[in-house]
Scaffold this motif. Sequence first.
Motif, PDB file in Angstrom:
ATOM      1  N   VAL A 154      46.327  48.932  37.543  1.00  0.00           N
ATOM      2  CA  VAL A 154      45.816  48.920  36.169  1.00  0.00           C
ATOM      3  C   VAL A 154      46.619  47.937  35.321  1.00  0.00           C
ATOM      4  CG1 VAL A 154      44.942  51.288  36.251  1.00  0.00           C
ATOM      5  CG2 VAL A 154      47.285  50.859  35.474  1.00  0.00           C
ATOM      6  N   ILE A 155      45.963  47.421  34.285  1.00  0.00           N
ATOM      7  CA  ILE A 155      46.588  46.515  33.314  1.00  0.00           C
ATOM      8  C   ILE A 155      46.223  46.996  31.919  1.00  0.00           C
ATOM      9  CG2 ILE A 155      46.740  44.151  32.436  1.00  0.00           C
ATOM     10  CD1 ILE A 155      45.784  43.164  35.177  1.00  0.00           C
ATOM     11  N   ASN A 156      47.238  47.220  31.090  1.00  0.00           N
ATOM     12  CA  ASN A 156      47.006  47.504  29.674  1.00  0.00           C
ATOM     13  C   ASN A 156      47.059  46.170  28.934  1.00  0.00           C
ATOM     14  OD1 ASN A 156      47.182  48.138  26.925  1.00  0.00           O
ATOM     15  ND2 ASN A 156      48.270  50.057  27.308  1.00  0.00           N
ATOM     16  N   TYR A 157      45.892  45.627  28.619  1.00  0.00           N
ATOM     17  CA  TYR A 157      45.887  44.270  28.077  1.00  0.00           C
ATOM     18  C   TYR A 157      46.242  44.198  26.596  1.00  0.00           C
ATOM     19  CZ  TYR A 157      40.769  45.345  27.895  1.00  0.00           C
ATOM     20  OH  TYR A 157      39.532  45.915  27.745  1.00  0.00           O
ATOM     21  N   THR A 158      46.572  45.331  25.995  1.00  0.00           N
ATOM     22  CA  THR A 158      47.141  45.269  24.649  1.00  0.00           C
ATOM     23  C   THR A 158      48.662  45.170  24.683  1.00  0.00           C
ATOM     24  OG1 THR A 158      47.283  47.678  24.440  1.00  0.00           O
ATOM     25  CG2 THR A 158      45.239  46.633  23.719  1.00  0.00           C
ATOM     26  N   LYS A 159      49.257  45.448  25.858  1.00  0.00           N
ATOM     27  CA  LYS A 159      50.713  45.430  25.977  1.00  0.00           C
ATOM     28  C   LYS A 159      51.233  44.458  27.030  1.00  0.00           C
ATOM     29  CE  LYS A 159      51.378  50.207  24.424  1.00  0.00           C
ATOM     30  NZ  LYS A 159      51.973  51.534  24.757  1.00  0.00           N
ATOM     31  N   LEU A 211      47.581  39.399  30.267  1.00  0.00           N
ATOM     32  CA  LEU A 211      46.534  39.613  31.259  1.00  0.00           C
ATOM     33  C   LEU A 211      46.618  38.616  32.404  1.00  0.00           C
ATOM     34  CD1 LEU A 211      43.995  41.161  32.107  1.00  0.00           C
ATOM     35  CD2 LEU A 211      42.656  39.601  30.690  1.00  0.00           C
ATOM     36  N   LYS A 212      46.725  37.327  32.090  1.00  0.00           N
ATOM     37  CA  LYS A 212      46.726  36.308  33.134  1.00  0.00           C
ATOM     38  C   LYS A 212      47.904  36.483  34.090  1.00  0.00           C
ATOM     39  CE  LYS A 212      47.496  31.394  33.901  1.00  0.00           C
ATOM     40  NZ  LYS A 212      47.876  30.110  33.265  1.00  0.00           N
ATOM     41  N   SER A 213      49.106  36.641  33.552  1.00  0.00           N
ATOM     42  CA  SER A 213      50.282  36.736  34.418  1.00  0.00           C
ATOM     43  C   SER A 213      50.273  38.033  35.223  1.00  0.00           C
ATOM     44  CB  SER A 213      51.568  36.629  33.601  1.00  0.00           C
ATOM     45  OG  SER A 213      51.654  37.678  32.650  1.00  0.00           O
ATOM     46  N   LYS A 214      49.734  39.110  34.636  1.00  0.00           N
ATOM     47  CA  LYS A 214      49.680  40.385  35.365  1.00  0.00           C
ATOM     48  C   LYS A 214      48.675  40.312  36.515  1.00  0.00           C
ATOM     49  CE  LYS A 214      51.222  44.601  35.750  1.00  0.00           C
ATOM     50  NZ  LYS A 214      52.640  44.892  36.032  1.00  0.00           N
ATOM     51  N   ILE A 215      47.553  39.624  36.292  1.00  0.00           N
ATOM     52  CA  ILE A 215      46.597  39.423  37.391  1.00  0.00           C
ATOM     53  C   ILE A 215      47.274  38.695  38.542  1.00  0.00           C
ATOM     54  CG2 ILE A 215      44.458  38.271  38.096  1.00  0.00           C
ATOM     55  CD1 ILE A 215      43.532  38.541  35.148  1.00  0.00           C
ATOM     56  N   LYS A 216      47.990  37.622  38.225  1.00  0.00           N
ATOM     57  CA  LYS A 216      48.679  36.851  39.256  1.00  0.00           C
ATOM     58  C   LYS A 216      49.707  37.722  39.988  1.00  0.00           C
ATOM     59  CE  LYS A 216      46.848  32.682  38.619  1.00  0.00           C
ATOM     60  NZ  LYS A 216      46.140  31.932  39.684  1.00  0.00           N
ATOM     61  N   LEU A 243      49.722  40.981  40.421  1.00  0.00           N
ATOM     62  CA  LEU A 243      49.102  42.023  41.247  1.00  0.00           C
ATOM     63  C   LEU A 243      48.310  41.461  42.425  1.00  0.00           C
ATOM     64  CD1 LEU A 243      47.829  44.432  38.434  1.00  0.00           C
ATOM     65  CD2 LEU A 243      49.821  44.728  39.923  1.00  0.00           C
ATOM     66  N   THR A 244      48.100  40.138  42.443  1.00  0.00           N
ATOM     67  CA  THR A 244      47.359  39.509  43.551  1.00  0.00           C
ATOM     68  C   THR A 244      48.236  38.520  44.331  1.00  0.00           C
ATOM     69  OG1 THR A 244      46.526  37.792  42.064  1.00  0.00           O
ATOM     70  CG2 THR A 244      45.140  39.750  42.360  1.00  0.00           C
ATOM     71  N   ASP A 245      49.555  38.655  44.193  1.00  0.00           N
ATOM     72  CA  ASP A 245      50.500  37.759  44.889  1.00  0.00           C
ATOM     73  C   ASP A 245      50.224  36.291  44.589  1.00  0.00           C
ATOM     74  OD1 ASP A 245      51.857  39.926  46.113  1.00  0.00           O
ATOM     75  OD2 ASP A 245      50.341  40.009  47.692  1.00  0.00           O
ATOM     76  N   GLY A 246      49.853  36.021  43.344  1.00  0.00           N
ATOM     77  CA  GLY A 246      49.637  34.654  42.901  1.00  0.00           C
ATOM     78  C   GLY A 246      48.263  34.090  43.180  1.00  0.00           C
ATOM     79  N   LYS A 247      47.430  34.800  43.927  1.00  0.00           N
ATOM     80  CA  LYS A 247      46.125  34.274  44.322  1.00  0.00           C
ATOM     81  C   LYS A 247      45.110  34.304  43.180  1.00  0.00           C
ATOM     82  CE  LYS A 247      42.171  35.262  47.326  1.00  0.00           C
ATOM     83  NZ  LYS A 247      41.571  36.218  48.273  1.00  0.00           N
ATOM     84  N   GLY A 248      45.086  35.398  42.430  1.00  0.00           N
ATOM     85  CA  GLY A 248      44.061  35.612  41.416  1.00  0.00           C
ATOM     86  C   GLY A 248      42.974  36.547  41.916  1.00  0.00           C
ATOM     87  N   ALA A 249      42.103  36.974  41.024  1.00  0.00           N
ATOM     88  CA  ALA A 249      41.024  37.906  41.362  1.00  0.00           C
ATOM     89  C   ALA A 249      39.835  37.149  41.940  1.00  0.00           C
ATOM     90  CB  ALA A 249      40.599  38.684  40.123  1.00  0.00           C
ATOM     91  N   ASP A 250      39.299  37.662  43.038  1.00  0.00           N
ATOM     92  CA  ASP A 250      38.123  37.026  43.643  1.00  0.00           C
ATOM     93  C   ASP A 250      36.888  37.188  42.751  1.00  0.00           C
ATOM     94  OD1 ASP A 250      39.232  36.247  46.335  1.00  0.00           O
ATOM     95  OD2 ASP A 250      39.623  38.410  46.391  1.00  0.00           O
ATOM     96  N   VAL A 251      36.767  38.352  42.133  1.00  0.00           N
ATOM     97  CA  VAL A 251      35.628  38.626  41.246  1.00  0.00           C
ATOM     98  C   VAL A 251      36.152  39.244  39.963  1.00  0.00           C
ATOM     99  CG1 VAL A 251      33.499  39.948  40.928  1.00  0.00           C
ATOM    100  CG2 VAL A 251      34.023  38.952  43.171  1.00  0.00           C
ATOM    101  N   VAL A 252      35.693  38.729  38.829  1.00  0.00           N
ATOM    102  CA  VAL A 252      36.016  39.300  37.523  1.00  0.00           C
ATOM    103  C   VAL A 252      34.727  39.855  36.928  1.00  0.00           C
ATOM    104  CG1 VAL A 252      36.833  38.863  35.182  1.00  0.00           C
ATOM    105  CG2 VAL A 252      37.939  37.738  37.122  1.00  0.00           C
ATOM    106  N   TYR A 253      34.771  41.121  36.514  1.00  0.00           N
ATOM    107  CA  TYR A 253      33.630  41.816  35.910  1.00  0.00           C
ATOM    108  C   TYR A 253      33.946  41.974  34.426  1.00  0.00           C
ATOM    109  CZ  TYR A 253      30.182  45.628  35.349  1.00  0.00           C
ATOM    110  OH  TYR A 253      29.125  46.418  34.960  1.00  0.00           O
ATOM    111  N   ASP A 254      33.221  41.241  33.569  1.00  0.00           N
ATOM    112  CA  ASP A 254      33.583  41.179  32.145  1.00  0.00           C
ATOM    113  C   ASP A 254      32.441  41.633  31.238  1.00  0.00           C
ATOM    114  OD1 ASP A 254      34.589  40.695  29.650  1.00  0.00           O
ATOM    115  OD2 ASP A 254      34.692  38.525  29.847  1.00  0.00           O
ATOM    116  N   PRO A 255      32.463  42.907  30.805  1.00  0.00           N
ATOM    117  CA  PRO A 255      31.497  43.364  29.810  1.00  0.00           C
ATOM    118  C   PRO A 255      32.029  43.271  28.384  1.00  0.00           C
ATOM    119  CG  PRO A 255      32.632  45.247  30.727  1.00  0.00           C
ATOM    120  CD  PRO A 255      33.274  44.018  31.339  1.00  0.00           C
TER     121      PRO A 255
END
Length: 325
Positions: free
Chosen positions: A188-193, A196-201, A203-215
Amino acid sequence: MKAIVCKKYGLPSNLVYEDVTSPKPKDNEVLIKVKACGVNFPDTLIIQGLYQFKPNVPFIPGSDVAGVIKELGANVKHLKVGDEVFGFVMQGGYAKEVAIPANVCFKKPPKMDFSVAASFMIAYGTSYHALKDRAKLNEGETLLVLGASGGVGLAAIELGKLMGAKVIAAASSKEKLQLCKEYGADEVINYTKEDLKSKIKELTDGKGADVVYDPVGGDFSELALRGTAWEGRYLVIGFAAGQIPKIPLNLALLKGCSIVGVFWGNFAMKNPKGNMDNTLQLMKWMEEGRVQPHIHKIYPLEKAPLALEEMMDRKVRGKAVIQCS
């Protein structure tokens, strides 16, 4: 019959609870006595005239309905009066009765509560169409879900796990993220604290997310796109933040990624067979207990404006439901 009517574009407080004429079904429609109607974030935009389409006023909002068939259109053969059903309509759901197209009307499993059925179609239909048809999510890939504690977000978490993905849920509070964990989120990521970008990296060992679901849209969209993997797929679901972001298109070039639009309502109308196949799979998972909408609160029909206000104030986790009869 009683209904919630939008007579002029504006906030939920402008909506009127009043008597209106019951609709008559067209040849390819059914008239249902509405038991429950799900509240979806686009409802808050439609009543303000801020959505992709603007119905002429006056109109009755509400799309995600469940109820009992009262009358059949002349061409409808696969359903009968008295069937308990759920389905989708472009507008008209916040009412005692509504006419809906028969090709997006499905028999409700006997053990499924009407409030659950009214929370099912849009959230799970949107999320499954997005992940299966648009992103072509593969087993072992990483899925990032923004606005993850909402109705479509929780559905995306559940479906992502069923499809074999590692799921990262991003939301704005500890309580919302706890619910995401209960629905299967791996991280999980609390994007108010957290960034977001660095936390994604991270949690994915620097690779990034394969799919982003953005509503959500707004300020977090570009950060999430920057956290997308090479050849990733960025799913544009909606704009709950109220702001449609302007994306630097060079990011798509540099990452070799795809920015993919998702409009389930049009998909359901233009490809009824594909939508039927998806819905049957979702119903199977529902009957097996593998997916289950989270019902935040049930409101009586006359309190529908309050439900919409609480949706706009980000107080709803999962699905709010209007009890119509």
